[in-house]
Design a protein around this motif. Structure first.
Motif, PDB file in Angstrom:
ATOM      1  N   LEU A  32      -5.242 116.879  47.971  1.00 45.17           N
ATOM      2  CA  LEU A  32      -4.348 116.295  48.981  1.00 45.17           C
ATOM      3  C   LEU A  32      -4.456 114.771  49.040  1.00 45.17           C
ATOM      4  CD1 LEU A  32      -4.473 118.724  52.031  1.00 45.17           C
ATOM      5  CD2 LEU A  32      -2.527 118.213  50.574  1.00 45.17           C
ATOM      6  N   LEU A  33      -5.655 114.261  48.901  1.00 46.17           N
ATOM      7  CA  LEU A  33      -5.844 112.815  48.912  1.00 46.17           C
ATOM      8  C   LEU A  33      -5.132 112.173  47.726  1.00 46.17           C
ATOM      9  CD1 LEU A  33      -7.158 110.315  50.178  1.00 46.17           C
ATOM     10  CD2 LEU A  33      -9.181 110.789  48.801  1.00 46.17           C
ATOM     11  N   MET A  34      -5.298 112.767  46.553  1.00 45.11           N
ATOM     12  CA  MET A  34      -4.638 112.228  45.365  1.00 45.11           C
ATOM     13  C   MET A  34      -3.122 112.376  45.471  1.00 45.11           C
ATOM     14  SD  MET A  34      -5.640 112.969  41.444  1.00 45.11           S
ATOM     15  CE  MET A  34      -4.842 112.090  40.119  1.00 45.11           C
ATOM     16  N   LEU A  35      -2.644 113.504  45.995  1.00 47.43           N
ATOM     17  CA  LEU A  35      -1.207 113.715  46.197  1.00 47.43           C
ATOM     18  C   LEU A  35      -0.641 112.661  47.140  1.00 47.43           C
ATOM     19  CD1 LEU A  35       1.429 115.327  45.994  1.00 47.43           C
ATOM     20  CD2 LEU A  35       0.532 116.838  47.784  1.00 47.43           C
ATOM     21  N   THR A  36      -1.342 112.402  48.231  1.00 42.79           N
ATOM     22  CA  THR A  36      -0.891 111.394  49.194  1.00 42.79           C
ATOM     23  C   THR A  36      -0.855 110.010  48.555  1.00 42.79           C
ATOM     24  OG1 THR A  36      -1.748 112.687  51.037  1.00 42.79           O
ATOM     25  CG2 THR A  36      -1.392 110.343  51.435  1.00 42.79           C
ATOM     26  N   ALA A  37      -1.884 109.696  47.794  1.00 48.08           N
ATOM     27  CA  ALA A  37      -1.930 108.388  47.131  1.00 48.08           C
ATOM     28  C   ALA A  37      -0.783 108.246  46.130  1.00 48.08           C
ATOM     29  CB  ALA A  37      -3.274 108.195  46.440  1.00 48.08           C
ATOM     30  N   TRP A  41       1.991 106.831  48.769  1.00 50.07           N
ATOM     31  CA  TRP A  41       1.751 105.391  48.695  1.00 50.07           C
ATOM     32  C   TRP A  41       2.392 104.745  47.469  1.00 50.07           C
ATOM     33  CZ3 TRP A  41      -4.146 106.267  49.567  1.00 50.07           C
ATOM     34  CH2 TRP A  41      -4.362 106.695  50.888  1.00 50.07           C
ATOM     35  N   LEU A  42       2.336 105.425  46.325  1.00 51.76           N
ATOM     36  CA  LEU A  42       2.834 104.827  45.085  1.00 51.76           C
ATOM     37  C   LEU A  42       4.252 105.266  44.719  1.00 51.76           C
ATOM     38  CD1 LEU A  42      -0.438 105.084  42.940  1.00 51.76           C
ATOM     39  CD2 LEU A  42       0.433 103.102  44.207  1.00 51.76           C
ATOM     40  N   GLY A  43       4.786 106.260  45.428  1.00 52.07           N
ATOM     41  CA  GLY A  43       6.161 106.689  45.200  1.00 52.07           C
ATOM     42  C   GLY A  43       6.391 107.508  43.942  1.00 52.07           C
ATOM     43  N   VAL A  44       5.331 108.082  43.380  1.00 52.03           N
ATOM     44  CA  VAL A  44       5.477 108.946  42.206  1.00 52.03           C
ATOM     45  C   VAL A  44       6.280 110.182  42.638  1.00 52.03           C
ATOM     46  CG1 VAL A  44       4.190 110.357  40.528  1.00 52.03           C
ATOM     47  CG2 VAL A  44       3.317 108.110  41.218  1.00 52.03           C
ATOM     48  N   VAL A  50       2.201 116.201  42.325  1.00 47.94           N
ATOM     49  CA  VAL A  50       1.566 117.500  42.547  1.00 47.94           C
ATOM     50  C   VAL A  50       0.822 117.929  41.289  1.00 47.94           C
ATOM     51  CG1 VAL A  50       2.045 119.975  42.871  1.00 47.94           C
ATOM     52  CG2 VAL A  50       3.111 118.300  44.362  1.00 47.94           C
ATOM     53  N   THR A  51       1.440 117.745  40.144  1.00 48.64           N
ATOM     54  CA  THR A  51       0.829 118.141  38.877  1.00 48.64           C
ATOM     55  C   THR A  51      -0.447 117.353  38.594  1.00 48.64           C
ATOM     56  OG1 THR A  51       2.994 118.747  38.004  1.00 48.64           O
ATOM     57  CG2 THR A  51       1.221 118.399  36.395  1.00 48.64           C
ATOM     58  N   ALA A  52      -0.385 116.043  38.716  1.00 49.55           N
ATOM     59  CA  ALA A  52      -1.555 115.204  38.439  1.00 49.55           C
ATOM     60  C   ALA A  52      -2.716 115.543  39.378  1.00 49.55           C
ATOM     61  CB  ALA A  52      -1.183 113.730  38.568  1.00 49.55           C
ATOM     62  N   ALA A  53      -2.412 115.673  40.657  1.00 50.66           N
ATOM     63  CA  ALA A  53      -3.454 115.999  41.631  1.00 50.66           C
ATOM     64  C   ALA A  53      -4.047 117.374  41.339  1.00 50.66           C
ATOM     65  CB  ALA A  53      -2.889 115.944  43.047  1.00 50.66           C
ATOM     66  N   TYR A  54      -3.206 118.317  40.944  1.00 48.66           N
ATOM     67  CA  TYR A  54      -3.670 119.667  40.686  1.00 48.66           C
ATOM     68  C   TYR A  54      -4.549 119.742  39.442  1.00 48.66           C
ATOM     69  CZ  TYR A  54      -3.740 124.685  40.267  1.00 48.66           C
ATOM     70  OH  TYR A  54      -4.155 125.978  40.179  1.00 48.66           O
ATOM     71  N   VAL A  55      -4.216 118.987  38.404  1.00 50.12           N
ATOM     72  CA  VAL A  55      -5.027 119.002  37.185  1.00 50.12           C
ATOM     73  C   VAL A  55      -6.462 118.558  37.489  1.00 50.12           C
ATOM     74  CG1 VAL A  55      -5.358 117.852  34.951  1.00 50.12           C
ATOM     75  CG2 VAL A  55      -3.134 118.800  35.550  1.00 50.12           C
ATOM     76  N   GLY A 106      12.875 121.106  53.806  1.00 55.45           N
ATOM     77  CA  GLY A 106      12.660 120.125  54.865  1.00 55.45           C
ATOM     78  C   GLY A 106      11.260 120.099  55.453  1.00 55.45           C
ATOM     79  N   VAL A 107      10.352 120.938  54.944  1.00 49.34           N
ATOM     80  CA  VAL A 107       8.977 120.921  55.435  1.00 49.34           C
ATOM     81  C   VAL A 107       8.283 119.690  54.839  1.00 49.34           C
ATOM     82  CG1 VAL A 107       6.763 122.173  55.431  1.00 49.34           C
ATOM     83  CG2 VAL A 107       8.921 123.438  55.596  1.00 49.34           C
ATOM     84  N   GLU A 108       7.534 118.964  55.643  1.00 52.08           N
ATOM     85  CA  GLU A 108       6.822 117.775  55.181  1.00 52.08           C
ATOM     86  C   GLU A 108       5.936 118.166  53.998  1.00 52.08           C
ATOM     87  OE1 GLU A 108       4.167 114.481  54.804  1.00 52.08           O
ATOM     88  OE2 GLU A 108       3.464 116.451  55.421  1.00 52.08           O
ATOM     89  N   TYR A 109       5.905 117.342  52.948  1.00 52.24           N
ATOM     90  CA  TYR A 109       5.297 117.749  51.683  1.00 52.24           C
ATOM     91  C   TYR A 109       3.825 118.121  51.784  1.00 52.24           C
ATOM     92  CZ  TYR A 109       3.322 113.032  50.987  1.00 52.24           C
ATOM     93  OH  TYR A 109       2.629 111.862  51.114  1.00 52.24           O
ATOM     94  N   ARG A 110       3.038 117.474  52.650  1.00 52.56           N
ATOM     95  CA  ARG A 110       1.622 117.846  52.776  1.00 52.56           C
ATOM     96  C   ARG A 110       1.478 119.193  53.474  1.00 52.56           C
ATOM     97  NH1 ARG A 110       0.418 111.715  54.180  1.00 52.56           N
ATOM     98  NH2 ARG A 110       2.320 112.193  55.271  1.00 52.56           N
TER      99      ARG A 110
END
Length: 135
Positions: A32-37, A41-44, A50-55, A106-110
């Motif tokens: 979740l921290l990496m997903l949020t970042a 924050w970075l607009g990826v 989701v993929t990068a954070a999950y890996v 429409g559910v907030e992504y986190r």
């Protein structure tokens, strides 16, 4: 820790389940921290974030569960092959499917990721216990 569970749960809950929850809690927080970042924050774009954070999370989860929770000494190669299949199914169904689907509604992504994580937790523990780290 299982021995301290109330209401006779110590007889019903496997010690590996408690260990899995502890390891997964840490790796999910990192996810979740990496997903949020990445996304917040970075607009990826969400699927890439989701993929990068999950890996990162799934690699950490495998190592920590193998060493600390299931104490596996089996050959790593075949075990990782099974784990990759399990993770791929998990990724398509719960990570991308549920997370992107709920976010699209429409559910907030986190929040969407947390809801997907509930189904993921049951699927992944079952798969790790009976497929990946089976004795």
């Amino acid at each position: 820790m299982v021995e301290r569970l109330p209401f006779g749960l110590d007889r019903a809950v496997a010690p590996t389940f408690v260990g899995y929850l502890l390891v997964s809690g840490c790796t999910f927080a990192a996810d979740l921290l990496m997903l949020t970042a990445l996304h917040g924050w970075l607009g990826v774009p969400l699927p890439i974030a989701v993929t990068a954070a999950y890996v990162v999370a799934f690699a950490s989860s495998y190592l920590l569960n193998r060493i600390l929770n299931f104490s596996s000494h089996a050959a790593v190669g075949p075990q990782i092959a099974v784990y990759i299949v399990v993770v791929t199914v998990n990724y398509l169904v719960f990570i991308l499917g549920v997370t992107s689907g709920l976010a699209g509604l429409g559910v907030e992504y986190r929040i969407a990721r947390i809801l997907g994580g509930l189904g993921e937790a049951l699927y992944m523990y079952s798969s790790m216990r009976w497929l990946v780290f089976r004795r």
